[in-house]
Write a protein that holds these residues in place. Structure first.
Motif, PDB file in Angstrom:
ATOM      1  N   MET A   1       0.737  16.301  20.289  1.00  0.00           N
ATOM      2  CA  MET A   1       0.041  15.040  20.202  1.00  0.00           C
ATOM      3  C   MET A   1       0.202  14.430  18.810  1.00  0.00           C
ATOM      4  O   MET A   1       0.378  13.228  18.682  1.00  0.00           O
ATOM      5  CB  MET A   1      -1.433  15.268  20.547  1.00  0.00           C
ATOM      6  N   ILE A   2       0.112  15.257  17.794  1.00  0.00           N
ATOM      7  CA  ILE A   2       0.260  14.772  16.427  1.00  0.00           C
ATOM      8  C   ILE A   2       1.671  14.243  16.207  1.00  0.00           C
ATOM      9  O   ILE A   2       1.864  13.237  15.522  1.00  0.00           O
ATOM     10  CB  ILE A   2      -0.085  15.889  15.413  1.00  0.00           C
ATOM     11  N   VAL A   3       2.648  14.883  16.814  1.00  0.00           N
ATOM     12  CA  VAL A   3       4.037  14.448  16.671  1.00  0.00           C
ATOM     13  C   VAL A   3       4.221  13.060  17.275  1.00  0.00           C
ATOM     14  O   VAL A   3       4.871  12.190  16.682  1.00  0.00           O
ATOM     15  CB  VAL A   3       4.996  15.470  17.322  1.00  0.00           C
ATOM     16  N   ILE A   4       3.631  12.827  18.437  1.00  0.00           N
ATOM     17  CA  ILE A   4       3.760  11.527  19.099  1.00  0.00           C
ATOM     18  C   ILE A   4       3.100  10.435  18.271  1.00  0.00           C
ATOM     19  O   ILE A   4       3.648   9.338  18.118  1.00  0.00           O
ATOM     20  CB  ILE A   4       3.169  11.591  20.516  1.00  0.00           C
ATOM     21  N   ILE A   5       1.938  10.722  17.725  1.00  0.00           N
ATOM     22  CA  ILE A   5       1.256   9.744  16.870  1.00  0.00           C
ATOM     23  C   ILE A   5       2.093   9.453  15.631  1.00  0.00           C
ATOM     24  O   ILE A   5       2.211   8.295  15.207  1.00  0.00           O
ATOM     25  CB  ILE A   5      -0.150  10.252  16.494  1.00  0.00           C
TER      26      ILE A   5
ATOM     27  N   LEU B   1       9.148  14.169  12.316  1.00  0.00           N
ATOM     28  CA  LEU B   1       9.268  15.351  11.457  1.00  0.00           C
ATOM     29  C   LEU B   1       7.980  15.606  10.685  1.00  0.00           C
ATOM     30  O   LEU B   1       7.547  16.761  10.551  1.00  0.00           O
ATOM     31  CB  LEU B   1      10.438  15.194  10.490  1.00  0.00           C
ATOM     32  N   ALA B   2       7.365  14.543  10.184  1.00  0.00           N
ATOM     33  CA  ALA B   2       6.100  14.709   9.466  1.00  0.00           C
ATOM     34  C   ALA B   2       5.030  15.269  10.402  1.00  0.00           C
ATOM     35  O   ALA B   2       4.286  16.183  10.025  1.00  0.00           O
ATOM     36  CB  ALA B   2       5.663  13.378   8.874  1.00  0.00           C
TER      37      ALA B   2
ATOM     38  N   ILE C   1       2.680  22.370  12.585  1.00  0.00           N
ATOM     39  CA  ILE C   1       2.964  23.755  12.192  1.00  0.00           C
ATOM     40  C   ILE C   1       1.964  24.233  11.156  1.00  0.00           C
ATOM     41  O   ILE C   1       1.455  25.365  11.231  1.00  0.00           O
ATOM     42  CB  ILE C   1       4.407  23.889  11.687  1.00  0.00           C
ATOM     43  N   GLY C   2       1.644  23.375  10.188  1.00  0.00           N
ATOM     44  CA  GLY C   2       0.674  23.747   9.158  1.00  0.00           C
ATOM     45  C   GLY C   2      -0.696  24.016   9.734  1.00  0.00           C
ATOM     46  O   GLY C   2      -1.371  24.974   9.355  1.00  0.00           O
ATOM     47  N   LEU C   3      -1.114  23.182  10.674  1.00  0.00           N
ATOM     48  CA  LEU C   3      -2.429  23.395  11.292  1.00  0.00           C
ATOM     49  C   LEU C   3      -2.445  24.671  12.124  1.00  0.00           C
ATOM     50  O   LEU C   3      -3.448  25.393  12.148  1.00  0.00           O
ATOM     51  CB  LEU C   3      -2.791  22.194  12.164  1.00  0.00           C
ATOM     52  N   GLU C   4      -1.358  24.965  12.795  1.00  0.00           N
ATOM     53  CA  GLU C   4      -1.299  26.192  13.599  1.00  0.00           C
ATOM     54  C   GLU C   4      -1.334  27.439  12.704  1.00  0.00           C
ATOM     55  O   GLU C   4      -1.922  28.456  13.079  1.00  0.00           O
ATOM     56  CB  GLU C   4      -0.033  26.208  14.455  1.00  0.00           C
ATOM     57  N   LYS C   5      -0.716  27.360  11.550  1.00  0.00           N
ATOM     58  CA  LYS C   5      -0.720  28.505  10.632  1.00  0.00           C
ATOM     59  C   LYS C   5      -2.110  28.723  10.052  1.00  0.00           C
ATOM     60  O   LYS C   5      -2.518  29.853   9.802  1.00  0.00           O
ATOM     61  CB  LYS C   5       0.285  28.303   9.508  1.00  0.00           C
ATOM     62  N   LEU C   6      -2.848  27.626   9.801  1.00  0.00           N
ATOM     63  CA  LEU C   6      -4.173  27.754   9.236  1.00  0.00           C
ATOM     64  C   LEU C   6      -5.187  28.261  10.258  1.00  0.00           C
ATOM     65  O   LEU C   6      -6.133  28.955   9.911  1.00  0.00           O
ATOM     66  CB  LEU C   6      -4.652  26.400   8.687  1.00  0.00           C
TER      67      LEU C   6
END
Length: 54
Positions: free
Chosen positions: A1-5, A41-42, A48-53
């Protein structure tokens, strides 16, 4: 969802930049596509950063 936004925001940002610089439709399309790539890409890196946290 974040990628689409991110992709949508990047496309709008690119089209706006082309329009401000006096570009025609081809310029707006090119800037929009580049914006989609950068925004996607952003968004991917944010996801990815949110999943790691979490």
């Amino acid at each position: 969802m974040i990628v689409i936004i991110g992709m949508l925001a990047g496309a709008l940002w690119g089209i706006r930049n082309a329009r401000q610089r006096g570009g025609d439709r081809k310029d707006m399309a090119q800037y929009g596509i580049v914006g989609v790539i950068v925004g996607g890409l952003a968004g991917l890196f944010v996801t990815i950063g949110l999943e790691k946290l979490l």
